[in-house]
Scaffold this motif. Structure first.
Motif, short mmCIF file in Angstrom:
data_model
loop_
_atom_site.label_atom_id
_atom_site.label_comp_id
_atom_site.label_asym_id
_atom_site.label_seq_id
_atom_site.Cartn_x
_atom_site.Cartn_y
_atom_site.Cartn_z
N VAL A 1 0.85 -1.19 0.00
CA VAL A 1 0.00 0.00 0.00
C VAL A 1 0.88 1.24 0.00
N THR A 2 0.65 2.14 -0.97
CA THR A 2 1.39 3.39 -1.05
C THR A 2 0.42 4.56 -0.95
N ASP A 3 0.95 5.77 -0.95
CA ASP A 3 0.10 6.96 -0.89
C ASP A 3 -0.84 7.04 -2.08
N ALA A 4 -0.47 6.43 -3.20
CA ALA A 4 -1.33 6.45 -4.38
C ALA A 4 -2.64 5.69 -4.17
N HIS A 5 -2.68 4.81 -3.17
CA HIS A 5 -3.88 4.02 -2.91
C HIS A 5 -4.78 4.64 -1.85
N ARG A 6 -4.36 5.76 -1.28
CA ARG A 6 -5.15 6.41 -0.25
C ARG A 6 -6.47 6.93 -0.82
N LEU A 7 -7.51 6.92 0.02
CA LEU A 7 -8.83 7.40 -0.40
C LEU A 7 -9.02 8.88 -0.13
N SER A 8 -8.10 9.49 0.59
CA SER A 8 -8.20 10.92 0.89
C SER A 8 -6.82 11.55 0.76
N PRO A 9 -6.77 12.83 0.42
CA PRO A 9 -5.47 13.50 0.28
C PRO A 9 -4.71 13.53 1.60
N ALA A 10 -3.41 13.67 1.50
CA ALA A 10 -2.58 13.78 2.69
C ALA A 10 -3.07 14.93 3.56
N GLY A 11 -3.13 14.70 4.85
CA GLY A 11 -3.58 15.73 5.77
C GLY A 11 -5.07 15.70 6.06
N THR A 12 -5.82 14.83 5.38
CA THR A 12 -7.25 14.71 5.64
C THR A 12 -7.55 13.29 6.12
N PHE A 13 -8.61 13.17 6.90
CA PHE A 13 -8.96 11.88 7.49
C PHE A 13 -9.96 11.14 6.63
N SER A 14 -9.81 9.83 6.54
CA SER A 14 -10.83 8.96 5.94
C SER A 14 -10.74 7.60 6.60
N GLN A 15 -11.84 6.86 6.55
CA GLN A 15 -11.87 5.52 7.13
C GLN A 15 -12.67 4.60 6.23
N ALA A 16 -12.07 3.49 5.84
CA ALA A 16 -12.76 2.49 5.02
C ALA A 16 -13.36 1.44 5.92
N ASP A 17 -14.65 1.16 5.74
CA ASP A 17 -15.33 0.14 6.55
C ASP A 17 -15.77 -1.07 5.74
N ALA A 18 -16.03 -0.90 4.44
CA ALA A 18 -16.49 -2.02 3.61
C ALA A 18 -16.30 -1.65 2.15
N ILE A 19 -16.31 -2.69 1.29
CA ILE A 19 -16.17 -2.48 -0.15
C ILE A 19 -17.14 -3.41 -0.88
N ASN A 20 -17.76 -2.91 -1.98
CA ASN A 20 -18.67 -3.75 -2.74
C ASN A 20 -18.02 -4.23 -4.03
N ASP A 21 -18.79 -4.95 -4.84
CA ASP A 21 -18.22 -5.56 -6.05
C ASP A 21 -18.00 -4.56 -7.17
N LEU A 22 -18.38 -3.30 -6.98
CA LEU A 22 -18.08 -2.23 -7.95
C LEU A 22 -16.87 -1.42 -7.50
N ASP A 23 -16.15 -1.92 -6.52
CA ASP A 23 -14.97 -1.24 -5.94
C ASP A 23 -15.34 0.04 -5.19
N GLN A 24 -16.61 0.20 -4.85
CA GLN A 24 -17.03 1.36 -4.07
C GLN A 24 -16.77 1.09 -2.59
N VAL A 25 -16.17 2.05 -1.91
CA VAL A 25 -15.80 1.92 -0.51
C VAL A 25 -16.69 2.82 0.33
N VAL A 26 -17.17 2.31 1.44
CA VAL A 26 -17.97 3.10 2.36
C VAL A 26 -17.23 3.23 3.67
N GLY A 27 -17.40 4.38 4.32
CA GLY A 27 -16.73 4.60 5.59
C GLY A 27 -16.99 6.00 6.09
N ALA A 28 -15.99 6.57 6.72
CA ALA A 28 -16.15 7.91 7.30
C ALA A 28 -15.06 8.83 6.76
#
Length: 201
Positions: free
Chosen positions: A174-201
């Motif tokens: 896992v590298t910074d390129a795989h992050r779901l939010s820009p550096a300095g911002t918070f995100s949290q992944a809780d689940a993923i569906n079969d369309l690669d959509q991620v849900v979280g906070a």
């Protein structure tokens, strides 16, 4: 927060899975109970269940997989998955192909990693099955049908995780390129569906 507090569902004293015994239209179900110290966390469409086993004699954790004798059956066999020496392992999720993902907690470090293994694996291979980051701790949230994995990155302390990530099938670093939010911002992944959509906070 202690490692025990971080465990999912380990506060349960009775663990069970409700599995369909007939078609959904008939709404008929049965309950499969697990022995003490087995904590299920996920189930796929064939009724294969993954979770975590607490060994009462050592107080260490290891992933387990329960496979029904027939798809979605109520009887089956439990297999404990071996973990690398000096680590505790936690089974988090399983996809339709039986690929299992989870977390590894080294006993001598706060830098946690994930793992991803095939359906019939007897143990986690430290050379090929580890999902890691060069800089951060890794915690797994889930895996979808295509093998895409979602999870979270954190500082190498017990202060928590701060950035969700998503990696395609075949990627184990896992590298910074795989992050779901820009550096300095918070995100949290809780689940993923079969369309690669991620849900979280």
């Amino acid at each position: 927060m202690s490692r025990t507090q971080c465990m999912r569902a380990l506060c349960l004293t009775v663990c069970f899975a409700i599995v369909s015994a007939a078609s959904l239209a008939q709404s008929v179900y049965h309950m499969t109970t697990f022995p003490p110290n087995y904590y299920p966390s996920s189930i796929n469409r064939y009724g294969v269940i993954v979770g975590t086993y607490l060994n009462p004699s050592t107080s260490h954790y290891a992933p387990f997989v329960w496979t029904p004798n027939v798809p979605n059956g109520k009887t089956g066999d439990i297999r404990i998955i071996g973990v690398p020496a000096g680590s505790d392992g936690f089974g988090i999720d399983i996809n339709e192909s039986g690929v299992i993902v989870g977390d590894l907690w080294p006993n001598t470090s706060f830098k946690t990693n994930g793992f991803k293994i095939g359906a019939n694996a007897a143990a986690i291979n430290a050379a090929t099955d580890i999902i890691s980051s060069p800089t951060y701790s890794v915690a797994i949230a889930g895996i979808n049908r295509s093998g895409t994995v979602a999870g979270n990155l954190g500082e190498v302390t017990e202060t928590g995780y701060f950035s969700g990530f998503r990696i395609p099938n075949g990627v184990m670093t896992v590298t910074d390129a795989h992050r779901l939010s820009p550096a300095g911002t918070f995100s949290q992944a809780d689940a993923i569906n079969d369309l690669d959509q991620v849900v979280g906070a």
